[in-house]
Design a protein around this motif. Sequence first.
Motif, PDB file in Angstrom:
ATOM      1  N   VAL A 105      96.054 -17.080   2.135  1.00  0.00           N
ATOM      2  CA  VAL A 105      94.760 -17.694   2.451  1.00  0.00           C
ATOM      3  C   VAL A 105      94.836 -18.373   3.814  1.00  0.00           C
ATOM      4  O   VAL A 105      95.823 -19.033   4.144  1.00  0.00           O
ATOM      5  N   ASP A 107      92.433 -20.890   6.189  1.00  0.00           N
ATOM      6  CA  ASP A 107      91.257 -21.771   6.094  1.00  0.00           C
ATOM      7  C   ASP A 107      91.024 -22.459   7.436  1.00  0.00           C
ATOM      8  O   ASP A 107      91.951 -23.001   8.038  1.00  0.00           O
ATOM      9  N   THR A 142      86.848 -19.377   4.785  1.00  0.00           N
ATOM     10  CA  THR A 142      88.036 -18.937   4.058  1.00  0.00           C
ATOM     11  C   THR A 142      88.248 -17.440   4.233  1.00  0.00           C
ATOM     12  O   THR A 142      87.306 -16.649   4.062  1.00  0.00           O
ATOM     13  N   ASN A 177      83.313 -22.288   2.421  1.00  0.00           N
ATOM     14  CA  ASN A 177      83.758 -23.272   1.440  1.00  0.00           C
ATOM     15  C   ASN A 177      83.305 -24.663   1.856  1.00  0.00           C
ATOM     16  O   ASN A 177      82.992 -24.902   3.032  1.00  0.00           O
ATOM     17  N   HIS A 201      88.687 -27.403  -1.865  1.00  0.00           N
ATOM     18  CA  HIS A 201      87.832 -26.464  -1.140  1.00  0.00           C
ATOM     19  C   HIS A 201      87.059 -25.630  -2.163  1.00  0.00           C
ATOM     20  O   HIS A 201      87.631 -24.759  -2.827  1.00  0.00           O
ATOM     21  N   SER A 203      84.777 -22.797  -2.872  1.00  0.00           N
ATOM     22  CA  SER A 203      84.362 -21.602  -2.135  1.00  0.00           C
ATOM     23  C   SER A 203      83.050 -21.044  -2.682  1.00  0.00           C
ATOM     24  O   SER A 203      82.589 -21.423  -3.765  1.00  0.00           O
TER      25      SER A 203
END
Length: 251
Positions: A105, A107, A142, A177, A201, A203
């Motif tokens: 991931v 971000d 994201t 997010n 977070h 999403s």
Amino acid sequence: MKRILAIILILHSSFCALYLKAQDDVEYRMELGVGANFTSYQGDFSNGLFKNMQPGGSVLFRAILNPRSAMRINAMVSKLKGDVSAMDTRYPDVTDLKYSFGNTVVDLSASYEYNFFPYGTGRDYRGAKRFTPFISLGLGLTYVNCKDGTYDYGDGSGSGGDFHPQHSTSKSVVTGNVPIGVGVKYKLGARTNISFDWQVHISFSDKLDGIDDPYRINSSGMFKNTDCYSAFTLALTYSLSPKCSTCHKDR
């Protein structure tokens, strides 16, 4: 008597000079630093806030608005990990897959931080504290790399008593997010700062784990039935861009 008065006058002058010097310490407009974080996935296949936490790293920038508030831009790379077999919940057809994931991931978020106390050394801003709790709220982007593609159970099909989810070989999930957080800051020195915070977070997608709608139940709403992830971040920053010492300060 004259000598005593002279000594008192010298001491008073020295004290005033030190006081004025202390109140004239430099204020800074921004901070730049790095952080170490642990990220955990919360979604259809999570059974605890601290389960399957994964290490990661971040780079952050703060624009200091005033001693009580700042705008923070944060870039983070980590992993989201989960396993269907570790769940007590049973989902239609999903348990047959013995599904597990470890998705990367990325971000990028911008958050507004509010300090409960004025933040500073106490000399750059009168009444400021070296330690302060803070809260944050923002918007983020994201990106998740699903190594096996994504399964969509909501749009699956059945034949001969077997159910087949729609499978996409696309590994990229990009969504927005909303990060909501709480933390603490401490000023180690005039230009060095350390902070620890927890951000959730929330999403706009249910595909961060690689599976969309495992319940096979239609839902609507921006945050309904979507995946989340939490990041615990310990960050060290360095203050930059001093304000003009002859300008008016935020007092």
